[in-house]
Design a protein around this motif. Structure first.
Motif, PDB file in Angstrom:
ATOM      1  N   ILE A 134      41.548  43.978  49.581  1.00  0.00           N
ATOM      2  CA  ILE A 134      40.921  44.648  48.447  1.00  0.00           C
ATOM      3  C   ILE A 134      39.990  43.648  47.765  1.00  0.00           C
ATOM      4  N   SER A 135      39.094  44.169  46.930  1.00  0.00           N
ATOM      5  CA  SER A 135      38.160  43.305  46.200  1.00  0.00           C
ATOM      6  C   SER A 135      38.429  43.439  44.716  1.00  0.00           C
ATOM      7  N   SER A 136      38.507  42.284  44.047  1.00  0.00           N
ATOM      8  CA  SER A 136      38.828  42.287  42.624  1.00  0.00           C
ATOM      9  C   SER A 136      37.635  41.788  41.822  1.00  0.00           C
ATOM     10  N   ILE A 137      37.246  42.569  40.817  1.00  0.00           N
ATOM     11  CA  ILE A 137      36.222  42.133  39.879  1.00  0.00           C
ATOM     12  C   ILE A 137      36.943  41.808  38.575  1.00  0.00           C
ATOM     13  N   PHE A 138      36.868  40.551  38.173  1.00  0.00           N
ATOM     14  CA  PHE A 138      37.622  40.060  37.025  1.00  0.00           C
ATOM     15  C   PHE A 138      36.637  39.683  35.919  1.00  0.00           C
ATOM     16  N   VAL A 139      36.592  40.479  34.874  1.00  0.00           N
ATOM     17  CA  VAL A 139      35.630  40.270  33.796  1.00  0.00           C
ATOM     18  C   VAL A 139      36.296  39.459  32.680  1.00  0.00           C
ATOM     19  N   ASN A 140      35.829  38.231  32.519  1.00  0.00           N
ATOM     20  CA  ASN A 140      36.441  37.314  31.557  1.00  0.00           C
ATOM     21  C   ASN A 140      35.512  37.145  30.358  1.00  0.00           C
ATOM     22  N   ASN A 141      35.934  37.720  29.212  1.00  0.00           N
ATOM     23  CA  ASN A 141      35.145  37.519  27.996  1.00  0.00           C
ATOM     24  C   ASN A 141      35.963  36.810  26.911  1.00  0.00           C
TER      25      ASN A 141
END
Lengths: 353, 248
Positions: B115-122
Motif C-alpha cells: 500500500i502507499s501512505s501519504i503522511f501530511v505533517n503540519n
C-alpha cells in the motif's frame, strides 16, 4: 456427510470456511487461540488469507476494510480483546458492513481470568461501542448449533448489512463434540452494489463511511438503522423452549449454562417438580414474547448465568412484573452445577434450602 | 483552441473545506495527478483519516473508505488483502499516523503491505483546533502546550520517516515539502515513485509531506510557508531515506 469429532474453536473455523469466509484477521488471546491457528492452517488451502494483526484494534479495522470490498470476513477474540474491538465494531455497524465476530467469553473485568464466563452479555446486546447500534447476537449451546449459526450468520450479515456476533464461552470453545457440516440453504442475498472495488470508470465512487456531519442526515441514518433493527426483531428471533406453558418454575438461560439448567430440570422432574426452560438463541433480537406463554400463577422465573445478572435485565423487561424473578449465577470462571440450580428451584417452590 | 491545462480527473468538483493557505489542497492535487498519470485511478481505493483530511473521501474521485482515527493502514491492509490487484492508498495527518496510529503504520510497513501512505505533517492537530501533536516542535505553542512544547515533559517531536526507514518491509520512504513550487514538483516526483513501488508489487511506501497550518499556527499563508521553511525543514530534513536498490 458423516459426523466428525471437533473441538469447538476448530469447528468455528471449519464452519466459517464452509460458509465461504476467505479472510480472517485476528490476534491471539486465550481461550480462542485454536480459531486463528485453524484459520492460519486452513485458509491458504482454499485460496483465503489469514493475517495476524498487531492488535485486536488493527484486526477489526482490517475487517472493516475487507468487508467494504465485499469479502466474507471474520475475526474472533475473547472478552478483553472484544473490548478492544469495540471501536471498530461501532464503525462497522455505522458504515453497515457485514462481518462475523466470535467472542469466546472469559471472566472479567479487566484481565479477569481465562475460564468460561458470560460477562459480556451487556456489551454484546447493548452495543459495546459508541452510538446507538445493535449487533445480531447468536448464542449457541452446543458445537453443532454453533456451526449452523456461523454458517447462517454470514448470510444474515449480508442480508442486513450488519455485524453478527457469535457469543460463546471458553467452555464451548474448548470442548469436543461430534458435528455435521450440512449443505447451506441458498438464500437470496441482496447484491453488493455499494462495495469498493475501483470504479473501473463505469460508476461514481463508492464510499464506506460512518461520518455524517449534518445532524439531520445523522438522525436520518440512525432512524434507518433502527428500522433495520426492528426488522431483525420481527424476523430473526430464535429461541428454544421446554414446558414453558404449565411449569411452576421456568428457568431462563443461554449458551452452555442452558445445558446445565437442562440437566437440573431432568433431576427436578424425577422429584415431581414441573420446571420449564426458555433458552434464547438470539440475544439480540431477544425473544421477549416467549415469556408471555408462562402461566400467570407460575411461581417464578429463574435466570441462570455465568455472571452476576446481565440477561436478567431482559428477562425482567419480558416479565414486566407479572411473575416473580429470581437469579442464580456464578462468576469469575466458576460454572454453576446442576445441583445448585436445582436447589434454587426447590427454594423458590418452598422446598429444601 | 488547444487545451493547455486541465484539472486532474483524480479530484471531484466538490469544494474543499480546507482553510485559506492550507497546503492539503496542493497535496490532494498531486496525489490525484499521480494516480491519473499512472493510470490507476479507476482501480484506486483510498482511505481517509480522522483529522483535517477526514472529508478527503469527498474530494478524491475514486472509491474511498473513511477510517477510524489512526487505523487507516489497518483498513488499507484489509482492502489490499482482498483486492491485491487494486491500487490502495492511505492519507493521514500527523496526529492520526504519528500518535494514535503508530502501531498500525509501523506494522503495515513491517508486514510490507503493498500500500502507499501519504503522511501530511503540519506539526499540530488542525481539525480539533490546534492541540499539540507528537510532531509539534520544541517551543512551538499549541492549545495544549500554551507555554510552548517542553522537551522535559513531552520529549522531542517524533521523526516518523527516519523510524519507518529502519523497517525492512518499508521499501520507499521520502520526506518532501510543498512550501515552494520547486518543492511541490519534488513532492510529486516522490509520490509518483512511491506509487510505482506498490504498482510493481515491491512493498510498502510512504511519503511524508511537510505542510502548513496557517489557522492554528496563527500566521498568514505566506508567513506559514516561511515558518515551515525556517523551523520545520531544519528539524525534519527533506530527502529520500530509502528506495529499492537498482535491479531489485
Amino acid at each position: 456427510m458423516s459426523k466428525v469429532l471437533m473441538k469447538g474453536n476448530e469447528a468455528v473455523g471449519a464452519a466459517a470456511i464452509k460458509a465461504g469466509c476467505r479472510f480472517f484477521f485476528g490476534y491471539p488471546i486465550t481461550p480462542q487461540n485454536e480459531i486463528p491457528e485453524y484459520m492460519s492452517r486452513e485458509l491458504p488451502k482454499v485460496g483465503g488469507v489469514f493475517v495476524q494483526a498487531e492488535s485486536e484494534i488493527a484486526a477489526i479495522n482490517m475487517v472493516y476494510g475487507a468487508a467494504g470490498c465485499g469479502a466474507r470476513v471474520m475475526t474472533s477474540s475473547s472478552s478483553p480483546g472484544i473490548a478492544l474491538k469495540q471501536e471498530g465494531i461501532s464503525y462497522i455497524a455505522g458504515a453497515e458492513l457485514p462481518c462475523l465476530i466470535v467472542n469466546m467469553m472469559r471472566g472479567g473485568p479487566g484481565l479477569g481470568g481465562i475460564q468460561p464466563s458470560q460477562t459480556d452479555y451487556f456489551q454484546a446486546t447493548r452495543g459495546g461501542g459508541n452510538g446507538d447500534y445493535r449487533l445480531l447476537v447468536l448464542a449457541p449451546a452446543n458445537i453443532q448449533e454453533m456451526v449452523d449459526l456461523i454458517i447462517e450468520g454470514f448470510d444474515l450479515a449480508d442480508e442486513y448489512r450488519n455485524p453478527v456476533m457469535i457469543l460463546g464461552d471458553g467452555m464451548i470453545g474448548q470442548m469436543m463434540e461430534p458435528v455435521e457440516f450440512k449443505e447451506r440453504k441458498k438464500r437470496d442475498l441482496p447484491e453488493k452494489d455499494w462495495i469498493t472495488t475501483g470504479t473501473k470508470g463505469k460508476r461514481k465512487p463508492n464510499i464506506i463511511n460512518s461520518l455524517y456531519l449534518n445532524p439531520e442526515e445523522l438522525e436520518d441514518h440512525n432512524i434507518w438503522l433502527q428500522e433495520k433493527y426492528k426488522k431483525m426483531k420481527e424476523k430473526e428471533v430464535r429461541v428454544e423452549s421446554y414446558n414453558v406453558e404449565d411449569s411452576d418454575v421456568v428457568i431462563s438461560a443461554y449458551g452452555t449454562t442452558a445445558r446445565i439448567a437442562r440437566t437440573a430440570i431432568s433431576k427436578l422432574e424425577k422429584e415431581g417438580y414441573k420446571v420449564g426452560l426458555i433458552r434464547p438463541i438470539s440475544l439480540f433480537p431477544y425473544p421477549f414474547e416467549e415469556f408471555n406463554k408462562i402461566k400467570d400463577d407460575c411461581k417464578g422465573v429463574l435466570t441462570v448465568e455465568m455472571n452476576t445478572g446481565q440477561m436478567l435485565d431482559d428477562v425482567r423487561i419480558a416479565l414486566n412484573g407479572r411473575i416473580p424473578s429470581y437469579f442464580y449465577g456464578r462468576t469469575g470462571g466458576m460454572v454453576p452445577t446442576p445441583e445448585a440450580i436445582a436447589n434454587k428451584v426447590r427454594e423458590i417452590l418452598g422446598g429444601e434450602k | 483552441m488547444a487545451i493547455v491545462f486541465e484539472k486532474t480527473k483524480g479530484l471531484t468538483d466538490v469544494q474543499t473545506h480546507y482553510c485559506p493557505g492550507c497546503t492539503h489542497g496542493i497535496i490532494h492535487r498531486i496525489v490525484a495527478e499521480a494516480m491519473e498519470e499512472l493510470g490507476v485511478l479507476e482501480k484506486a481505493i483510498g482511505v481517509a483519516p480522522v483529522g483535517c483530511a477526514v472529508l478527503a473521501y469527498n474530494y478524491f474521485n475514486c472509491d474511498m473508505h473513511e477510517a477510524a482515527h489512526g487505523r487507516a493502514p489497518a483498513v488499507a491492509t484489509g482492502i489490499k488483502r482482498v483486492l491485491p490487484d487494486n491500487f490502495v492508498f492511505a492519507y493521514q495527518g500527523d496526529g492520526d499516523l504519528a500518535s494514535i496510529g503508530t502501531a498500525e503504520i509501523v506494522h503495515a510497513a513491517h508486514r510490507g503491505e503493498r500500500i502507499s501512505s501519504i503522511f501530511v505533517n503540519n506539526a499540530i492537530y488542525g481539525m480539533t483546533g490546534g492541540q499539540m501533536a507528537p510532531t509539534t516542535l520544541v517551543g512551538q505553542k499549541a492549545t495544549t502546550a500554551p507555554y510552548g512544547r517542553d522537551e522535559a515533559l513531552c520529549g522531542k517531536p517524533i521523526r516518523m520517516s527516519e523510524m519507518l526507514a529502519t523497517i525492512d518491509g518499508a521499501k520507499f520512504v521520502e520526506r518532501v515539502s510543498v512550501n515552494s513550487p520547486a518543492n511541490v514538483r519534488k513532492a510529486k516526483k516522490a509520490i509518483l515513485e512511491c506509487f510505482k513501488i506498490q504498482i510493481e508489487g515491491k512493498g510498502f511506501g510512504i511519503v511524508e509531506v511537510l505542510s502548513t497550518c496557517p489557522t492554528n499556527w496563527g500566521y498568514t499563508p505566506v508567513e506559514a510557508l516561511r515558518w515551515l521553511e525556517n523551523n520545520m525543514i531544519p528539524y525534519y530534513p527533506l530527502g529520500n531515506f530509502k528506495r529499492p536498490e537498482e535491479g531489485k
